[in-house]
Structures are given as structure tokens and as C-alpha cells.
Scaffold this active site. Structure first.
Site, short mmCIF file in Angstrom:
data_model
loop_
_atom_site.label_atom_id
_atom_site.label_comp_id
_atom_site.label_asym_id
_atom_site.label_seq_id
_atom_site.Cartn_x
_atom_site.Cartn_y
_atom_site.Cartn_z
N GLY A 1 49.72 35.46 46.45
CA GLY A 1 49.52 35.78 45.19
C GLY A 1 50.60 37.17 44.76
O GLY A 1 50.20 38.11 44.25
N GLY B 1 51.15 40.67 38.95
CA GLY B 1 49.99 41.66 39.28
C GLY B 1 50.29 42.63 40.42
O GLY B 1 51.46 43.11 40.86
N GLY C 1 50.00 42.09 43.70
CA GLY C 1 50.63 41.47 44.87
C GLY C 1 52.16 41.59 44.67
O GLY C 1 52.98 41.73 45.61
N SER D 1 37.01 43.74 46.28
CA SER D 1 36.66 44.40 45.16
C SER D 1 35.44 45.25 45.15
O SER D 1 34.65 45.09 46.09
CB SER D 1 36.69 43.50 43.93
OG SER D 1 36.21 44.35 42.78
N TYR E 1 33.00 35.66 40.88
CA TYR E 1 33.95 36.52 41.27
C TYR E 1 33.42 37.38 42.36
O TYR E 1 34.07 37.60 43.57
CB TYR E 1 34.54 37.10 40.04
CG TYR E 1 35.57 38.51 40.44
CD1 TYR E 1 36.89 37.86 40.64
CD2 TYR E 1 35.28 39.72 40.64
CE1 TYR E 1 37.94 38.77 41.31
CE2 TYR E 1 36.31 40.57 41.04
CZ TYR E 1 37.71 40.28 41.20
OH TYR E 1 38.54 41.41 41.53
N1 LIG Z 1 43.01 43.70 38.81
C1 LIG Z 1 42.28 44.44 39.14
O1 LIG Z 1 41.66 45.52 38.33
C2 LIG Z 1 41.50 44.49 40.41
C3 LIG Z 1 40.49 45.06 40.94
C4 LIG Z 1 39.84 44.85 42.14
C5 LIG Z 1 40.48 43.91 42.68
N2 LIG Z 1 41.56 43.06 42.47
C6 LIG Z 1 41.91 41.99 43.14
O2 LIG Z 1 43.47 42.16 43.44
C7 LIG Z 1 44.07 40.81 43.76
C8 LIG Z 1 45.13 40.59 42.71
O3 LIG Z 1 44.74 40.74 41.62
P1 LIG Z 1 45.46 41.10 40.04
O4 LIG Z 1 44.80 41.79 39.30
O5 LIG Z 1 46.98 41.49 40.70
O6 LIG Z 1 45.71 39.64 39.55
P2 LIG Z 1 47.04 38.60 38.73
O7 LIG Z 1 47.67 39.65 38.15
O8 LIG Z 1 46.21 37.68 37.83
O9 LIG Z 1 47.83 38.03 39.77
C9 LIG Z 1 47.00 36.98 40.82
C10 LIG Z 1 48.07 36.42 41.66
O10 LIG Z 1 47.11 35.33 42.45
C11 LIG Z 1 47.93 34.24 42.27
N3 LIG Z 1 46.98 32.92 42.31
C12 LIG Z 1 45.96 32.79 41.44
N4 LIG Z 1 45.32 31.77 41.31
C13 LIG Z 1 45.85 31.24 42.69
C14 LIG Z 1 45.78 29.70 43.27
N5 LIG Z 1 45.02 29.03 42.84
N6 LIG Z 1 46.60 29.48 43.96
C15 LIG Z 1 47.60 30.45 44.31
N7 LIG Z 1 47.86 31.48 43.87
C16 LIG Z 1 47.06 31.79 43.02
C17 LIG Z 1 48.81 34.27 40.93
O11 LIG Z 1 49.92 33.36 41.25
P3 LIG Z 1 50.47 32.29 39.98
O12 LIG Z 1 49.70 32.77 38.65
O13 LIG Z 1 51.80 32.56 39.79
O14 LIG Z 1 50.37 31.15 40.56
C18 LIG Z 1 49.19 35.56 40.91
O15 LIG Z 1 50.34 35.88 41.71
C19 LIG Z 1 42.87 39.71 43.55
O16 LIG Z 1 42.34 39.35 44.86
C20 LIG Z 1 41.80 40.75 42.57
O17 LIG Z 1 40.65 40.12 43.01
C21 LIG Z 1 42.07 43.41 41.27
#
Ligand SMILES: NC(=O)c1ccc[n+]([C@@H]2O[C@H](COP(=O)([O-])OP(=O)(O)OC[C@H]3O[C@@H](n4cnc5c(N)ncnc54)[C@H](OP(=O)(O)O)[C@@H]3O)[C@@H](O)[C@H]2O)c1
Length: 272
Positions: free
Chosen positions: A12, A16, A18, A143, A166
């Protein structure tokens, strides 16, 4: 951990937090294995890293299919003799891709499959390479949103909500982290999980209609801390909220529940 000459996989990393982490690791000297579904976004990061003299490879795989997970692991193992760090970060939030219950290619509840099962399977498939190059690390991006698993309805066929799905997938990652750390004692491979930051400005947060309250940089630095921080070298099985060790949902401390989840996960992924 000095990143020079190291090989790291960040799932990922096309978007975001990642994406931020992958770019930082590349500028620190690591060869970065970028992963996501979207080829255009993957190539854009690749070009960005290459333009700055860094080294990266892009792998496209949809983690909602366990055969795609296996294909990704096989490609990584075939292409790289070493793997020093695996950051299991790919995920979908409580709302993106729709508020209704959905299933994966294998028929499992989608968030459980993408956020948890894919990382479980990847970790086991990549473990021989991580062990061979120890000391090495696994970081599970979980999370603070954690919901206990109802073992009578793990796939949430009743009372579904995106936030419950989630949060269940995130607690599953934490329970797996505790178990895997125990299993890896003495191997030189450590595994920790974390809540990077609350409501970072990312696609999944915006898709949930939530106003972001922290930055990708804040969460990214917390992930990098577990990935390369000297103060956490040798530490394993822990959960961090940002930069600090934190408590988790009590179910994670229930050994019988962890054993049940582990047995189920081995069966569902075909590892049993
Ligand atoms: N954002 C927050 O505030 C927050 C808080 C706590 C924890 N987190 C955790 O942090 C991590 C990253 O989240 P983020 O906020 O950066 O999210 P994001 O911007 O939505 O990015 C998600 C990433 O995961 C990939 N992804 C999603 N579904 C997928 C699938 N079926 N197969 C392969 N890749 C997939 C997406 O790739 P593509 O769309 O390019 O395929 C993208 O690179 C997650 O595990 C999330 O639960 C986030």
C-alpha cells in the site's frame, strides 16, 4: 537500522502514509519494493524515487485475492535475495469502496481479507527470507480503532458496519503481531504493530467524510520509528500509538482468542 543496502517491502505504498514511508526509506538508501493496485500511481512514485537517485521496484497486486497475495510473495522472493523489512500497510478504511458489506475474491469479509489476512499470509510466505537476513523487522500498520472478534460470526454476516469491520481487522493484526513475536523469539526477526496517527489526510479518511486532524508526515514518522529506530531494536510483540507504547483491546491478551484466530487464519489462507 541503517537502511543503506537494505531491501524493504511496503504494501500500500502507492498512496497515503505508505507512499510517504516508501519515499523516505528510498532516500535513506534502501531498495524499496513499492506495492499497490494502481499501476499509474506506482509508476509515479517509482519515477520520483529514481529521479532522486534512489532504487525502487513496483509490484502490482490486489490483496483482496489470496492468489494475488501468493503471486506477490513469489515475485518478491524470486527477484530479491534479501528482505530486511516488511511493512504491512495496505488497507481500506471503514467507508472506502462503499458502506455495504462486501466480500473478497475468496468470499471472506473484505476488510478482514485485505487489512488482515493478506498481511498474515504475506508475513508467513516472506518469513524464510526475513529470517535468513536477520536482524530484520516486520511492522504491522494497525489502528487504535479495535473491535473484538465474534468467533461465531467472524465474517460479520449480522450487524455489519464498515467501522466494526475495519476495527475487527485492525485488532486481528494486533493479535497476530503478539503471536508472531512469540513464535519468532530468538530468530532475530521482530514484529510490532502501531496506530500511526489519528485521521491523517489520506484517501481512506477523506472517503469516510472525516476532516483530517493529523498529517501523513506524523503517521509516517511513527511507522519509520518502528521500522528503523535503534531504540526499538530487539523489541517485539508491542503496540505503539504514534511514538509511544500503548494498551490494546483486552481480547488481544486472551491467549485462547489468539489461538482461535491463528487456527482460523491458517485455514482461511490455506497455510494449515
Ligand atoms: N489514515 C489514518 O488516519 C489511519 C489511522 C490509523 C491507521 N491507518 C492505517 O494506515 C494504513 C494506510 O492507510 P492510509 O490512510 O495511508 O490509506 P490510503 O491513503 O487509502 O492508502 C491505502 C493504500 O493501500 C492500498 N490498497 C488498498 N486496497 C488494496 C488492495 N485491495 N490491494 C492492494 N492494495 C490496496 C492502496 O493502493 P491503491 O489504491 O493504489 O491500489 C494504497 O496504496 C492502513 O492500514 C490504515 O488502516 C490509517
Amino acid at each position: 537500522m541503517n537502511m543503506d543496502g537494505k531491501t524493504v517491502l511496503v504494501t500500500g505504498s502507492t498512496d497515503g502514509v505508505g507512499r510517504y514511508v516508501a519515499a523516505k526509506l528510498a532516500s535513506a538508501g534502501a531498495k524499496v519494493l513499492i506495492h499497490g493496485r494502481d499501476e499509474t500511481r506506482g509508476r509515479a512514485l517509482l519515477d520520483e524515487i529514481n529521479a532522486e537517485g534512489g532504487e525502487a521496484v513496483f509490484y502490482q497486486a490486489d490483496l483482496s485475492s489470496l492468489s494475488e497475495v501468493r503471486r506477490l510473495a513469489n515475485a518478491v522472493l524470486a527477484d530479491h535475495k534479501r528482505l530486511d523489512l516488511f511493512i504491512s500497510n495496505a488497507g481500506i478504511g471503514s467507508q472506502n469502496q462503499g458502506p455495504q458489506r462486501q466480500t473478497s475474491a475468496d468470499g471472506y469479509e473484505l476488510r478482514f481479507a485485505v487489512n488482515y489476512l493478506s498481511g498474515f499470509l504475506l508475513a508467513y510466505l516472506l518469513l524464510p527470507r526475513l529470517k535468513a537476513g536477520a536482524p530484520s523487522r516486520i511492522v504491522n500498520v494497525a489502528s487504535l480503532g479495535q473491535h473484538p472478534i465474534d468467533f461465531d460470526d467472524v465474517m460479520i454476516t449480522k450487524g455489519y458496519s464498515g467501522s466494526r469491520a475495519y476495527a475487527q481487522s485492525k485488532l486481528s493484526q494486533i493479535m497476530f503481531t503478539i503471536d508472531l513475536a512469540e513464535e519468532l523469539k530468538g530468530s532475530g526477526v521482530t514484529v510490532n504493530s502501531l496506530h500511526p496517527a489519528t485521521y491523517m489526510n489520506t484517501t481512506m479518511v477523506r472517503a469516510g467524510g472525516i476532516t483530517p486532524i493529523s498529517t501523513v508526515e506524523q503517521g509516517g514518522e511513527a511507522i519509520l520509528h518502528l521500522a528503523e529506530g535503534d531504540d526499538v531494536a530487539g523489541k517485539s510483540g508491542l503496540f505503539f500509538n504514534g511514538m509511544n507504547q500503548a494498551q490494546v483491546n483486552p481480547q488481544a491478551h486472551d491467549e485462547a482468542a489468539r489461538k482461535r484466530l491463528r487456527k482460523l487464519s491458517l485455514e482461511l489462507t490455506g497455510l494449515a
